[in-house]
Design a protein around this motif. Structure first.
Motif, mmCIF file in Angstrom:
data_model
loop_
_atom_site.group_PDB
_atom_site.id
_atom_site.type_symbol
_atom_site.label_atom_id
_atom_site.label_comp_id
_atom_site.label_asym_id
_atom_site.label_seq_id
_atom_site.Cartn_x
_atom_site.Cartn_y
_atom_site.Cartn_z
ATOM 1 N N PRO A 227 59.910 -55.849 24.304
ATOM 2 C CA PRO A 227 61.052 -55.263 25.211
ATOM 3 C C PRO A 227 60.838 -55.878 26.530
ATOM 4 N N VAL A 228 60.058 -56.690 26.859
ATOM 5 C CA VAL A 228 60.052 -57.349 28.118
ATOM 6 C C VAL A 228 61.204 -58.617 28.096
ATOM 7 N N TYR A 231 64.438 -56.732 28.784
ATOM 8 C CA TYR A 231 64.638 -56.382 30.016
ATOM 9 C C TYR A 231 64.961 -57.259 31.079
ATOM 10 N N ARG A 232 64.319 -58.597 30.790
ATOM 11 C CA ARG A 232 64.759 -59.747 31.575
ATOM 12 C C ARG A 232 66.174 -60.171 31.166
ATOM 13 N N SER A 234 68.711 -58.441 30.553
ATOM 14 C CA SER A 234 69.710 -57.551 30.800
ATOM 15 C C SER A 234 70.276 -57.644 31.972
ATOM 16 N N TYR A 241 72.201 -53.177 28.250
ATOM 17 C CA TYR A 241 70.643 -52.721 27.702
ATOM 18 C C TYR A 241 70.531 -51.488 27.054
ATOM 19 N N PRO A 244 65.539 -50.079 24.330
ATOM 20 C CA PRO A 244 64.470 -51.046 24.250
ATOM 21 C C PRO A 244 64.476 -52.177 23.362
ATOM 22 N N ARG A 245 64.302 -53.346 23.671
ATOM 23 C CA ARG A 245 64.292 -54.602 23.019
ATOM 24 C C ARG A 245 65.544 -54.833 22.483
ATOM 25 N N LEU A 247 69.808 -56.115 23.466
ATOM 26 C CA LEU A 247 70.721 -56.411 24.487
ATOM 27 C C LEU A 247 72.270 -56.639 23.772
#
Length: 265
Positions: A227-228, A231-232, A234, A241, A244-245, A247
């Motif tokens: 998920p990181v 997030y980046r 997004s 977004y 989680p995970r 895009l």
């Protein structure tokens, strides 16, 4: 006749595990030579069909894999990564009569090749207009956006079937099939003979080959393993977004799709 060849490695006959495709591993030189030989067979098939100019993009890992001294004299080789959104198809242009792919593999989320993935290992799934997309999907649409048909592909059975569904009339050669972590493949010598024959057959009648279909709008969704990473990504303009995970983004122009993907993976 000008032809572009995009050469990958994970769909080369005999390749089975990651260590055979990574330059810092002891198994790599043997399979580097096999990758080079399949691509050279494709070049020779293009020459048999009357090609006068061949541009080869080394499209695996570092972009510095092919043993360049083994290439036919008619070849111009593109090595490493420029950062251009065309990526694995860099150096293609509208003057090319056809695009050829060797050593290609199925998409992340499939089981037809133990090394199936899509561009980066952190991507679990890439969807374009609701359909699972592979590296070939992206590259064939890139060629089509310039009016260039994808005429031939060699690789695992899964990517060959996907290519035939995406590009009617494309000539494919399945050189291997995955079974969990194992593969069953043609012998390298047999694969090379059939690649040369298949490329020549695909190019002898270029009028029978057609570019992949282009949509009026492109809706793209990426699912990441971590998920990181999502997030980046997004924060890129125009990227949603939704979970989680994941895009999601949409573009009307294919090059803008490539430009966005270039910064997300």
């Amino acid at each position: 006749m000008k032809v572009v060849i995009s050469a990958d490695m994970e769909g080369t006959a005999g390749v089975t595990c990651w260590a055979e495709t990574e330059p810092d591993k002891p198994d790599y030189p043997e399979f580097q030579a096999l990758m080079t030989a399949e691509m050279t067979a494709a070049c020779n098939g293009a020459l048999d069909a009357g090609a006068t100019e061949i541009i080869v993009k080394d499209a695996h890992h570092t972009g510095r894999n092919l043993l360049v001294d083994r290439l036919p004299a008619e070849v111009r080789i593109v090595r490493h990564w420029s950062g251009h959104p065309h990526s694995m198809m860099f150096a293609i242009d509208g003057d090319c009569a056809a695009a050829i792919c060797t050593g290609y593999h199925d998409a992340a989320g499939t089981d037809s090749n133990p090394l199936a993935h899509s561009f980066a290992g952190r991507i679990m799934r890439l969807m374009i207009n609701g359909a699972l997309a592979s590296e070939f999907t992206v590259n064939a649409i890139t060629a089509a956006s310039l009016g260039v048909p994808s005429a031939f592909l060699s690789g695992d059975a899964g990517i060959c079937a996907a290519a035939e569904a995406l590009v009617p009339g494309i000539v494919t050669l399945p050189v291997s099939r995955g079974f969990g972590p194992a593969t069953s493949s043609l012998s390298p010598g047999c694969a090379r003979e059939r690649i040369r024959e298949g490329v020549a057959r695909a190019l002898f009648d270029p009028g029978a080959r057609h570019p992949a279909s282009l949509a009026a709008r492109w809706e793209v969704e990426l699912e990441f393993a971590n998920p990181v990473e999502a997030y980046r990504g997004s924060f890129f303009p125009g990227v949603d977004y939704p979970a989680p995970r994941r895009l999601r983004f949409a573009r009307d122009d294919w090059f803008q799709v490539l430009r966005t993907l270039r910064f997300l993976w």
